[in-house]
Design a protein around this motif. Structure first.
Motif, PDB file in Angstrom:
ATOM      1  N   UNK A 194      22.964  15.834  -3.262  1.00 16.18           N
ATOM      2  CA  UNK A 194      22.581  16.990  -3.387  1.00 16.18           C
ATOM      3  C   UNK A 194      23.702  17.759  -2.265  1.00 16.18           C
ATOM      4  N   UNK A 195      24.404  18.666  -2.711  1.00 18.60           N
ATOM      5  CA  UNK A 195      25.201  19.461  -1.792  1.00 18.60           C
ATOM      6  C   UNK A 195      24.564  20.621  -1.709  1.00 18.60           C
ATOM      7  N   UNK A 228      25.803  11.433   8.033  1.00 21.95           N
ATOM      8  CA  UNK A 228      27.306  11.168   8.142  1.00 21.95           C
ATOM      9  C   UNK A 228      27.861  10.694   6.932  1.00 21.95           C
ATOM     10  N   UNK A 229      29.033  10.729   6.578  1.00 17.98           N
ATOM     11  CA  UNK A 229      29.496  10.340   5.230  1.00 17.98           C
ATOM     12  C   UNK A 229      29.382   9.052   5.031  1.00 17.98           C
ATOM     13  N   UNK A 252      35.066  13.702  -1.513  1.00 19.31           N
ATOM     14  CA  UNK A 252      35.280  14.193  -0.314  1.00 19.31           C
ATOM     15  C   UNK A 252      36.308  15.132   0.103  1.00 19.31           C
ATOM     16  N   UNK A 253      37.377  15.250  -0.771  1.00 21.39           N
ATOM     17  CA  UNK A 253      38.353  16.252  -0.391  1.00 21.39           C
ATOM     18  C   UNK A 253      39.132  16.705  -1.772  1.00 21.39           C
ATOM     19  N   UNK A 269      24.424  18.813   5.043  1.00 23.14           N
ATOM     20  CA  UNK A 269      24.831  19.027   6.538  1.00 23.14           C
ATOM     21  C   UNK A 269      25.869  18.230   6.945  1.00 23.14           C
ATOM     22  N   UNK A 270      26.675  17.729   6.118  1.00 28.78           N
ATOM     23  CA  UNK A 270      27.861  16.936   6.811  1.00 28.78           C
ATOM     24  C   UNK A 270      28.833  17.694   7.331  1.00 28.78           C
ATOM     25  N   UNK A 271      29.155  17.969   8.441  1.00 31.31           N
ATOM     26  CA  UNK A 271      29.821  18.978   8.800  1.00 31.31           C
ATOM     27  C   UNK A 271      31.427  18.508   8.638  1.00 31.31           C
TER      28      UNK A 271
END
Length: 275
Positions: free
Chosen positions: A31-32, A13-14, A169-170, A56-58
């Motif tokens: 790591x992305x 999770x974030x 995050x965005x 893996x954070x959808x």
């Protein structure tokens, strides 16, 4: 070579990612997609004590329009940016730039936030974010979320204003204001880092300025804005000179990139090319 010893943490999770980042301290890295960080780890240019895997954070791997503004999640892959029909319609210059990143294998792993946070002076996505005057949304567990204008994110090559416990995050892009956009980069071989490149936005009328952002090895990012010329030169020439008035090979290549990006923008709008 292989990475130096480190602690690997995969999060789901974030909130967990932000907590682990804060706990690990200044020597932690996110790591992305890993397309920039993993080679640096293998060469031991980067030697973090902790590696927090957010791949893996959808919740950060999506995009859409909210209240008329475009939001793109940190983990959206380059190939999605290049191929998504919504981006092709709203911000075609972003889709075009993403299609120039590396090779297909890289585009299927690399992420938006990874590119922005890496701040490579040859990075296509940062240049377009600056062109669109986008906003980078940043979060940490210790403070309120903050908004950083894309044009203020980069301090220099591979250096940003991000704190060690912060995570992108965005990316938020305001509703398109009309006009035409163009992109052009100069590379030695397909898939190589850009030697020089430019992203431009031309206005629909004389009330708005034209904007150019140049990038590439040597001089980092530069933003130039100008009203339509008054007969002393073409739009391409004026923008190119403002962005790179200096002589030398880098200046010449970047001026060429601006002129060709302007030509691409005019072709997209169906306007007659004035040079």
């Amino acid at each position: 070579m292989k990475p130096a010893e480190l602690t690997y943490l995969r999060v789901s999770t974030k909130a967990e990612a932000l907590a682990r980042l804060a706990e690990a301290g200044q020597d932690a890295r996110l790591l992305a997609g890993g397309q920039s960080l993993v080679p640096m780890l293998n060469l031991r240019i980067a030697r973090p004590s902790h590696l927090v895997d957010i791949g893996r954070l959808a919740e950060l791997n999506r995009l859409g329009v909210v209240d008329g503004e475009l939001y793109i999640g940190a983990l959206v892959r380059h190939h999605v940016l290049a191929e998504h029909p919504l981006l092709a319609r709203l911000v075609p210059v972003l889709a075009e730039a993403a299609g120039h990143i590396g090779h297909p294998a890289i585009r299927h792993r690399g992420t938006l936030a990874g590119s922005l946070a890496h701040a490579d002076p040859s990075g296509e996505l940062m240049a377009v974010a600056m062109l669109l005057d986008a906003t980078v949304l940043v979060e940490s567990s210790a403070a309120d979320a903050r908004e950083v204008p894309a044009r203020e994110l980069v301090l220099g090559p591979y250096e940003t204003v991000l704190e060690p416990d912060e995570m992108i995050t965005w990316l938020r892009v305001a509703a398109p204001r009309g006009g035409r956009t163009g992109f052009y980069e100069i590379v030695r071989r397909t898939g190589d880092f850009a030697v020089a490149g430019a992203a431009v936005q031309l206005p629909d009328d004389d009330a708005e300025p034209a904007v150019a952002v140049t990038f590439g090895a040597g001089a980092g990012y530069r933003v130039a804005s100008v009203r339509p010329p008054d007969g002393t030169g073409t739009m391409a020439e004026t923008l190119a000179e403002l962005a790179h008035p200096e002589d030398g090979e880098h200046g010449r290549l970047r001026r060429t990139a601006v002129e060709r990006a302007v030509r691409a923008a005019r072709a997209r709008g169906g306007a007659e090319d004035d040079g």
